[in-house]
Scaffold this motif. Sequence first.
Motif, PDB file in Angstrom:
ATOM      1  N   ASP A  14      72.758  -1.687 114.903  1.00 35.78           N
ATOM      2  CA  ASP A  14      71.480  -1.225 114.364  1.00 35.78           C
ATOM      3  C   ASP A  14      71.279  -1.653 112.917  1.00 35.78           C
ATOM      4  O   ASP A  14      70.210  -2.145 112.547  1.00 35.78           O
ATOM      5  N   ARG A  15      72.280  -1.476 112.093  1.00 40.42           N
ATOM      6  CA  ARG A  15      72.161  -1.819 110.671  1.00 40.42           C
ATOM      7  C   ARG A  15      71.923  -3.318 110.502  1.00 40.42           C
ATOM      8  O   ARG A  15      71.086  -3.741 109.697  1.00 40.42           O
ATOM      9  N   LEU A  20      68.532  -8.083 109.267  1.00 41.91           N
ATOM     10  CA  LEU A  20      68.019  -9.405 109.651  1.00 41.91           C
ATOM     11  C   LEU A  20      66.499  -9.409 109.762  1.00 41.91           C
ATOM     12  O   LEU A  20      65.851 -10.387 109.384  1.00 41.91           O
ATOM     13  N   THR A  21      65.915  -8.342 110.268  1.00 39.97           N
ATOM     14  CA  THR A  21      64.461  -8.300 110.382  1.00 39.97           C
ATOM     15  C   THR A  21      63.791  -8.042 109.037  1.00 39.97           C
ATOM     16  O   THR A  21      62.573  -8.146 108.943  1.00 39.97           O
ATOM     17  N   SER A  22      64.568  -7.728 108.003  1.00 42.53           N
ATOM     18  CA  SER A  22      63.985  -7.616 106.662  1.00 42.53           C
ATOM     19  C   SER A  22      63.651  -9.002 106.103  1.00 42.53           C
ATOM     20  O   SER A  22      62.839  -9.110 105.189  1.00 42.53           O
ATOM     21  N   ILE A  23      64.265 -10.045 106.649  1.00 41.11           N
ATOM     22  CA  ILE A  23      63.930 -11.416 106.252  1.00 41.11           C
ATOM     23  C   ILE A  23      62.579 -11.750 106.863  1.00 41.11           C
ATOM     24  O   ILE A  23      62.364 -11.575 108.061  1.00 41.11           O
ATOM     25  N   LYS A  24      61.678 -12.240 106.023  1.00 47.00           N
ATOM     26  CA  LYS A  24      60.334 -12.540 106.509  1.00 47.00           C
ATOM     27  C   LYS A  24      60.382 -13.625 107.577  1.00 47.00           C
ATOM     28  O   LYS A  24      61.051 -14.639 107.414  1.00 47.00           O
ATOM     29  N   ARG A  25      59.683 -13.365 108.663  1.00 47.85           N
ATOM     30  CA  ARG A  25      59.526 -14.274 109.804  1.00 47.85           C
ATOM     31  C   ARG A  25      60.740 -14.327 110.728  1.00 47.85           C
ATOM     32  O   ARG A  25      60.832 -15.209 111.564  1.00 47.85           O
ATOM     33  N   ILE A  26      61.674 -13.391 110.595  1.00 53.09           N
ATOM     34  CA  ILE A  26      62.722 -13.233 111.598  1.00 53.09           C
ATOM     35  C   ILE A  26      62.427 -11.952 112.345  1.00 53.09           C
ATOM     36  O   ILE A  26      62.384 -10.874 111.761  1.00 53.09           O
ATOM     37  N   GLY A  27      62.185 -12.094 113.648  1.00 53.48           N
ATOM     38  CA  GLY A  27      61.856 -10.946 114.478  1.00 53.48           C
ATOM     39  C   GLY A  27      63.064 -10.449 115.246  1.00 53.48           C
ATOM     40  O   GLY A  27      64.193 -10.916 115.070  1.00 53.48           O
ATOM     41  N   ILE A  28      62.803  -9.516 116.127  1.00 52.17           N
ATOM     42  CA  ILE A  28      63.881  -8.880 116.891  1.00 52.17           C
ATOM     43  C   ILE A  28      64.556  -9.869 117.834  1.00 52.17           C
ATOM     44  O   ILE A  28      65.770  -9.805 118.040  1.00 52.17           O
ATOM     45  N   VAL A 131      72.437 -11.785 103.873  1.00 54.37           N
ATOM     46  CA  VAL A 131      71.955 -10.418 104.047  1.00 54.37           C
ATOM     47  C   VAL A 131      73.005  -9.555 104.741  1.00 54.37           C
ATOM     48  O   VAL A 131      73.259  -8.413 104.345  1.00 54.37           O
ATOM     49  N   ILE A 132      73.653 -10.114 105.758  1.00 52.81           N
ATOM     50  CA  ILE A 132      74.674  -9.352 106.493  1.00 52.81           C
ATOM     51  C   ILE A 132      75.908  -9.126 105.631  1.00 52.81           C
ATOM     52  O   ILE A 132      76.447  -8.018 105.579  1.00 52.81           O
ATOM     53  N   LYS A 133      76.367 -10.150 104.938  1.00 57.71           N
ATOM     54  CA  LYS A 133      77.600 -10.018 104.155  1.00 57.71           C
ATOM     55  C   LYS A 133      77.431  -9.140 102.919  1.00 57.71           C
ATOM     56  O   LYS A 133      78.367  -8.469 102.515  1.00 57.71           O
ATOM     57  N   THR A 134      76.246  -9.151 102.300  1.00 56.05           N
ATOM     58  CA  THR A 134      76.036  -8.291 101.135  1.00 56.05           C
ATOM     59  C   THR A 134      75.589  -6.893 101.531  1.00 56.05           C
ATOM     60  O   THR A 134      75.580  -6.000 100.693  1.00 56.05           O
ATOM     61  N   ASP A 135      75.187  -6.723 102.790  1.00 52.62           N
ATOM     62  CA  ASP A 135      74.721  -5.429 103.307  1.00 52.62           C
ATOM     63  C   ASP A 135      73.544  -4.897 102.492  1.00 52.62           C
ATOM     64  O   ASP A 135      73.466  -3.708 102.188  1.00 52.62           O
ATOM     65  N   ALA A 136      72.636  -5.812 102.146  1.00 52.46           N
ATOM     66  CA  ALA A 136      71.441  -5.442 101.387  1.00 52.46           C
ATOM     67  C   ALA A 136      70.231  -6.120 102.026  1.00 52.46           C
ATOM     68  O   ALA A 136      70.340  -7.249 102.505  1.00 52.46           O
ATOM     69  N   PRO A 137      69.077  -5.463 102.057  1.00 50.95           N
ATOM     70  CA  PRO A 137      67.889  -6.089 102.646  1.00 50.95           C
ATOM     71  C   PRO A 137      67.433  -7.308 101.848  1.00 50.95           C
ATOM     72  O   PRO A 137      67.727  -7.434 100.664  1.00 50.95           O
ATOM     73  N   PHE A 142      64.141 -14.155  95.863  1.00 46.52           N
ATOM     74  CA  PHE A 142      65.306 -13.808  95.053  1.00 46.52           C
ATOM     75  C   PHE A 142      66.129 -15.057  94.753  1.00 46.52           C
ATOM     76  O   PHE A 142      66.361 -15.881  95.620  1.00 46.52           O
ATOM     77  N   VAL A 143      66.545 -15.202  93.516  1.00 45.47           N
ATOM     78  CA  VAL A 143      67.386 -16.315  93.116  1.00 45.47           C
ATOM     79  C   VAL A 143      68.651 -15.731  92.516  1.00 45.47           C
ATOM     80  O   VAL A 143      68.595 -14.961  91.556  1.00 45.47           O
ATOM     81  N   SER A 144      69.790 -16.075  93.098  1.00 43.16           N
ATOM     82  CA  SER A 144      71.045 -15.556  92.563  1.00 43.16           C
ATOM     83  C   SER A 144      71.437 -16.334  91.326  1.00 43.16           C
ATOM     84  O   SER A 144      71.162 -17.513  91.191  1.00 43.16           O
ATOM     85  N   VAL A 145      72.090 -15.647  90.424  1.00 46.70           N
ATOM     86  CA  VAL A 145      72.537 -16.256  89.183  1.00 46.70           C
ATOM     87  C   VAL A 145      74.053 -16.283  89.194  1.00 46.70           C
ATOM     88  O   VAL A 145      74.689 -15.248  89.340  1.00 46.70           O
TER      89      VAL A 145
END
Length: 149
Positions: A14-15, A20-28, A131-137, A142-145
């Motif tokens: 579930d998590r 994954l669905t928090s990424i725009k244009r990735i559906g169920i 997204v899965i490895k950081t466990d954050a939506p 976003f640009v990582s530094v």
Amino acid sequence: MESELADLVSSEFDRQVKLLTSIKRIGITLATALIVATGGFSYFSNAKQVSRFIGICPTYQQFGTSVHIKGGINRNGDASLRSLLYVASWSALRGNTTCKECYARLKANGKPSKVALIAVANKFVKQAFAVIKTDAPYVDGFVSVRQTK
């Protein structure tokens, strides 16, 4: 059958489905296919391994120093997942800022449309893994530094 598979995955993972669905244009459907094919991303330590497993990682052939053969994708993985990612990359051009920028940059450099769309699909895999490895939506744009030592 797809709805039963989606229900099963959403109950067990579930998590991950929500991330994954928090990424725009990735559906169920794509989220379910990614989780099922990769075992919930538990078998891989980086995104390049996932891309290689799915079969959308670019490959190059070189023999000696002077003979270069035009590369392509390796096509070793699941063809249905690869096609889902390719079709989702069409949609990503309209809604996912990072994918839109990647496509525009490659087209400006003279790459064919299909090559740029495969690169966008590869970008999707990298976003999903992160997204899965950081466990954050997902946060669009976003640009990582990198921290320098």
